[in-house]
Design a protein around this motif. Structure first.
Motif, PDB file in Angstrom:
ATOM      1  N   VAL A  42       0.824  -1.207   0.000  1.00 20.12           N
ATOM      2  CA  VAL A  42       0.000   0.000   0.000  1.00 20.12           C
ATOM      3  C   VAL A  42       0.862   1.264   0.000  1.00 20.12           C
ATOM      4  CG1 VAL A  42      -1.774   1.276   1.242  1.00 20.12           C
ATOM      5  CG2 VAL A  42      -1.893  -1.208   1.120  1.00 20.12           C
ATOM      6  N   HIS A  43       1.926   1.265   0.773  1.00 22.85           N
ATOM      7  CA  HIS A  43       2.811   2.431   0.855  1.00 22.85           C
ATOM      8  C   HIS A  43       4.098   2.126   0.102  1.00 22.85           C
ATOM      9  CE1 HIS A  43       0.036   4.080   3.725  1.00 22.85           C
ATOM     10  NE2 HIS A  43       0.124   2.965   4.439  1.00 22.85           N
ATOM     11  N   GLY A  44       3.979   1.929  -1.199  1.00 24.15           N
ATOM     12  CA  GLY A  44       5.096   1.483  -2.018  1.00 24.15           C
ATOM     13  C   GLY A  44       6.308   2.381  -1.996  1.00 24.15           C
ATOM     14  N   ARG A  45       6.117   3.677  -2.069  1.00 21.91           N
ATOM     15  CA  ARG A  45       7.256   4.596  -2.137  1.00 21.91           C
ATOM     16  C   ARG A  45       8.039   4.627  -0.819  1.00 21.91           C
ATOM     17  NH1 ARG A  45       7.462   6.703  -7.084  1.00 21.91           N
ATOM     18  NH2 ARG A  45       5.491   7.061  -8.114  1.00 21.91           N
ATOM     19  N   ALA A  46       7.416   4.239   0.284  1.00 27.53           N
ATOM     20  CA  ALA A  46       8.091   4.212   1.582  1.00 27.53           C
ATOM     21  C   ALA A  46       8.671   2.827   1.900  1.00 27.53           C
ATOM     22  CB  ALA A  46       7.117   4.620   2.683  1.00 27.53           C
ATOM     23  N   TYR A  47       8.559   1.909   0.978  1.00 26.12           N
ATOM     24  CA  TYR A  47       9.012   0.530   1.193  1.00 26.12           C
ATOM     25  C   TYR A  47      10.520   0.486   1.414  1.00 26.12           C
ATOM     26  CZ  TYR A  47       9.401  -4.498   0.324  1.00 26.12           C
ATOM     27  OH  TYR A  47       9.643  -5.837   0.426  1.00 26.12           O
ATOM     28  N   GLU A  48      10.950  -0.295   2.404  1.00 24.54           N
ATOM     29  CA  GLU A  48      12.374  -0.403   2.706  1.00 24.54           C
ATOM     30  C   GLU A  48      12.858  -1.843   2.753  1.00 24.54           C
ATOM     31  OE1 GLU A  48      13.445   1.829   6.156  1.00 24.54           O
ATOM     32  OE2 GLU A  48      12.628   3.682   5.351  1.00 24.54           O
ATOM     33  N   GLY A  49      12.009  -2.779   2.425  1.00 26.53           N
ATOM     34  CA  GLY A  49      12.402  -4.183   2.489  1.00 26.53           C
ATOM     35  C   GLY A  49      13.069  -4.662   1.210  1.00 26.53           C
ATOM     36  N   ILE A  50      13.251  -5.956   1.142  1.00 27.74           N
ATOM     37  CA  ILE A  50      13.809  -6.596  -0.048  1.00 27.74           C
ATOM     38  C   ILE A  50      12.701  -6.682  -1.088  1.00 27.74           C
ATOM     39  CG2 ILE A  50      14.802  -8.728  -0.941  1.00 27.74           C
ATOM     40  CD1 ILE A  50      15.927  -9.205   1.872  1.00 27.74           C
ATOM     41  N   TYR A  51      13.059  -6.366  -2.317  1.00 26.13           N
ATOM     42  CA  TYR A  51      12.052  -6.434  -3.379  1.00 26.13           C
ATOM     43  C   TYR A  51      11.587  -7.875  -3.575  1.00 26.13           C
ATOM     44  CZ  TYR A  51      12.991  -1.636  -4.817  1.00 26.13           C
ATOM     45  OH  TYR A  51      13.113  -0.278  -4.859  1.00 26.13           O
ATOM     46  N   ARG A  71       9.424   0.463  -4.739  1.00 30.33           N
ATOM     47  CA  ARG A  71       9.609   1.903  -4.515  1.00 30.33           C
ATOM     48  C   ARG A  71       9.260   2.735  -5.746  1.00 30.33           C
ATOM     49  NH1 ARG A  71      13.751   3.901  -0.270  1.00 30.33           N
ATOM     50  NH2 ARG A  71      12.858   5.732  -1.196  1.00 30.33           N
ATOM     51  N   SER A  72       9.354   2.153  -6.904  1.00 24.74           N
ATOM     52  CA  SER A  72       8.943   2.850  -8.131  1.00 24.74           C
ATOM     53  C   SER A  72       7.467   2.621  -8.433  1.00 24.74           C
ATOM     54  CB  SER A  72       9.769   2.361  -9.325  1.00 24.74           C
ATOM     55  OG  SER A  72      11.118   2.668  -9.159  1.00 24.74           O
ATOM     56  N   GLU A  73       6.848   1.724  -7.678  1.00 21.77           N
ATOM     57  CA  GLU A  73       5.459   1.333  -7.883  1.00 21.77           C
ATOM     58  C   GLU A  73       5.224   0.908  -9.329  1.00 21.77           C
ATOM     59  OE1 GLU A  73       3.022   4.529  -6.314  1.00 21.77           O
ATOM     60  OE2 GLU A  73       3.329   3.798  -4.271  1.00 21.77           O
ATOM     61  N   ARG A  74       6.080  -0.023  -9.769  1.00 19.73           N
ATOM     62  CA  ARG A  74       6.013  -0.512 -11.136  1.00 19.73           C
ATOM     63  C   ARG A  74       6.152  -2.028 -11.181  1.00 19.73           C
ATOM     64  NH1 ARG A  74       4.521   3.802 -11.798  1.00 19.73           N
ATOM     65  NH2 ARG A  74       5.136   5.386 -13.278  1.00 19.73           N
ATOM     66  N   VAL A  75       5.442  -2.598 -12.132  1.00 17.60           N
ATOM     67  CA  VAL A  75       5.647  -3.983 -12.523  1.00 17.60           C
ATOM     68  C   VAL A  75       6.248  -3.913 -13.917  1.00 17.60           C
ATOM     69  CG1 VAL A  75       4.550  -6.179 -13.090  1.00 17.60           C
ATOM     70  CG2 VAL A  75       3.707  -4.840 -11.151  1.00 17.60           C
TER      71      VAL A  75
END
Length: 85
Positions: A42-51, A71-75
């Protein structure tokens, strides 16, 4: 919705020669992947984990490989293969 999908690397070039029905199947599956990724992150741009690990999806006529960049909110569709059957 800020999440989107797009072709990356050589997949865009390969998509230029693939039939429309195959590309429509890729698009439908990529849209589903976007909805799932958006719901999970939900909060993709704030994501800090492993992709998350990407994967392969079989569609009518072939398959494609994707990668999610949270973090780019892209597939990203990074490879498509049209087999012709």
């Amino acid at each position: 919705m800020s999440w989107k999908w797009e072709y990356a690397f050589g997949a865009e070039e390969a998509a230029r020669t693939a039939p429309e029905d195959f590309l429509a199947a890729v698009s439908r599956c990529a849209d589903e992947l976007v909805r799932a990724a958006e719901a999970l992150h939900v909060h993709g741009r704030a994501y800090e984990g492993i992709y998350p690990k990407g994967g392969d999806v079989i569609v009518s006529g072939g398959w494609f490989r994707y990668q999610i960049v949270v973090r780019s909110e892209r597939v990203y569709v990074i490879h498509i293969t049209y087999l012709g059957f």
